[in-house]
Scaffold this active site. Structure first.
Site, PDB file in Angstrom:
ATOM      1  CG  HIS A 171      -2.251   0.678   1.199  1.00 22.40           C
ATOM      2  ND1 HIS A 171      -1.828   2.213   0.909  1.00 22.40           N
ATOM      3  CD2 HIS A 171      -3.378   0.408   1.647  1.00 22.40           C
ATOM      4  CE1 HIS A 171      -3.335   2.713   1.094  1.00 22.40           C
ATOM      5  NE2 HIS A 171      -4.133   1.798   1.293  1.00 22.40           N
ATOM      6  CD  GLU A 273      -3.579   1.164  -2.299  1.00 21.63           C
ATOM      7  OE1 GLU A 273      -4.109   0.149  -1.647  1.00 21.63           O
ATOM      8  OE2 GLU A 273      -4.244   2.327  -2.167  1.00 21.63           O
TER       9      GLU A 273
HETATM   10  O1  TA6 Z   1      -6.545   0.916  -0.697  1.00 17.78           O
HETATM   11  C1  TA6 Z   1      -7.286   1.959  -0.499  1.00 17.78           C
HETATM   12  C2  TA6 Z   1      -7.820   1.784   0.972  1.00 17.78           C
HETATM   13  O2  TA6 Z   1      -8.456   0.346   1.001  1.00 17.78           O
HETATM   14  C3  TA6 Z   1      -9.051   2.793   1.279  1.00 17.78           C
HETATM   15  O3  TA6 Z   1     -10.425   2.415   1.228  1.00 17.78           O
HETATM   16  C4  TA6 Z   1      -8.782   3.602   2.382  1.00 17.78           C
HETATM   17  O4  TA6 Z   1      -9.546   3.451   3.620  1.00 17.78           O
HETATM   18  C5  TA6 Z   1      -7.225   3.291   2.709  1.00 17.78           C
HETATM   19  O5  TA6 Z   1      -6.861   2.031   2.071  1.00 17.78           O
HETATM   20  C6  TA6 Z   1      -6.510   3.283   3.648  1.00 17.78           C
HETATM   21  O6  TA6 Z   1      -6.842   2.256   4.954  1.00 17.78           O
HETATM   22  P1  TA6 Z   1      -6.210   2.311   6.230  1.00 17.78           P
HETATM   23  O7  TA6 Z   1      -6.531   1.327   6.910  1.00 17.78           O
HETATM   24  O8  TA6 Z   1      -4.786   2.660   6.245  1.00 17.78           O
HETATM   25  O9  TA6 Z   1      -6.662   3.629   6.872  1.00 17.78           O
END
Ligand code: TA6
Length: 301
Positions: A171, A273
């Site tokens: 991510h 990602e």
């Molecule tokens: O990859 C995108 C995502 O899944 C979004 O939906 C958003 O919530 C983000 O990741 C961040 O997630 P986190 O758990 O790090 O707050």
């Protein structure tokens, strides 16, 4: 949380001028890797890359100034490892979003360096704690290699007697000068869904981020470039082990729901990602392995 002793880590795994351990924010053990092509920082908590700076190109990753560095909370920015699920946990389980790998202390297996590359290898295995969230025997390894590119490999091994089904993702939060100066290339023609809608659409041309974006793409080639017109820098993200990539920016409204991001941070970050989820989720038979890899390379345009 009990963190390993920094002096011992340096003694056993350090190398002058190339690999150095220190106690970072809130005491988290951090390792700095340096080589002729750049530098990178990794937190043993989360197996999490915190920074990457190729020579002459400046920092490539965004880390929030408001990030927590606390046991049980993920670091906001850098490259979180989302595993063994990407996205929400099973409803009602109370388990964390995007899995537990990013909130665990990883074991340090080895460091290595040569003229070209500097590398660190970390691992995570099942424990009483992981079994409470996910009752499987596994070994998860991450190899982080700094050379002309920064390469991450995430290897899952099924050590259970049952098939292991999981989803996952890297991510990364890419640092951009200003989101309005950015275009994302390599997605032209790619099918995508726009979360939360299941409707399949197709990308036309480069992607320009002009509002909240949370899309899952299936690009033709596993190569996506973030072009930053102000920085005059292109960051190429290549990956294998999946066909899917999420592009995420929370934009001005959604970002207010994140206590660990400043309200205008959406202008400075973009997540691209590589993920295995939905039809690219993985099932491993006992003793089987899967590798998700991602390579990041920045260039002047
Ligand atoms: O990859 C995108 C995502 O899944 C979004 O939906 C958003 O919530 C983000 O990741 C961040 O997630 P986190 O758990 O790090 O707050």
């Amino acid at each position: 949380m009990n963190y390993p002793d920094i002096a011992l880590l340096n003694q056993r795994f350090g190398a002058p001028g190339r690999i150095a351990f220190r106690s970072g924010e809130a005491g988290l053990p951090i390792v700095s890797l340096a080589g002729k092509y750049g530098a990178c920082e990794v937190s043993l908590y989360g197996g999490h890359v915190l920074g990457y700076a190729p020579v002459g190109l400046g920092p490539v990753l965004f880390v929030s100034k408001r990030s927590a560095y606390e046991p049980g909370k993920p670091i906001r920015g850098g490259i979180p490892v989302c595993w063994p699920w990407f996205g929400p946990a099973t409803e009602g389980s109370g388990n964390p979003l995007h899995g537990f790998a990013r909130i665990m202390q990883w074991d340090l297996d080895a460091t290595e360096y040569s003229g070209e590359a500097t590398e660190i290898r970390l691992s995570l295995t099942d424990s009483e704690l992981t079994r409470r969230m996910w009752d499987f025997a596994f070994e998860l390894k991450v190899c982080i290699r700094l050379e002309q590119h920064l390469t991450l490999e995430l290897v899952t091994e099924n050590r259970d007697t049952r098939p292991l089904e999981f989803t996952q993702g890297f991510h990364p939060y890419f640092r951009v000068s200003d989101i309005s100066a950015v275009s994302v290339q390599g997605l032209d023609g790619a099918a995508f869904t726009d979360h939360p809608s299941p409707e399949v659409k197709h990308q036309r041309g480069a992607l320009v981020i002009q509002g909240e974006t949370n899309r899952i793409y299936t690009p033709e080639k596993n190569e996506i470039a973030i072009r930053d017109g102000k920085l005059k820098r292109a960051t190429l993200v290549t990956f294998s082990g999946t066909r899917n990539a999420v592009v995420w920016n929370p934009w001005a409204e959604r970002i207010k729901t994140f206590g660990d991001l400043a309200e205008d941070d959406y202008t400075r970050m973009l997540c691209v990602e590589p993920v295995n989820r939905g039809d690219t989720s993985i099932t491993l038979e006992p003793n089987e392995r899967h590798t998700l890899s991602m390579s990041i390379q920045a260039k002047l345009m």
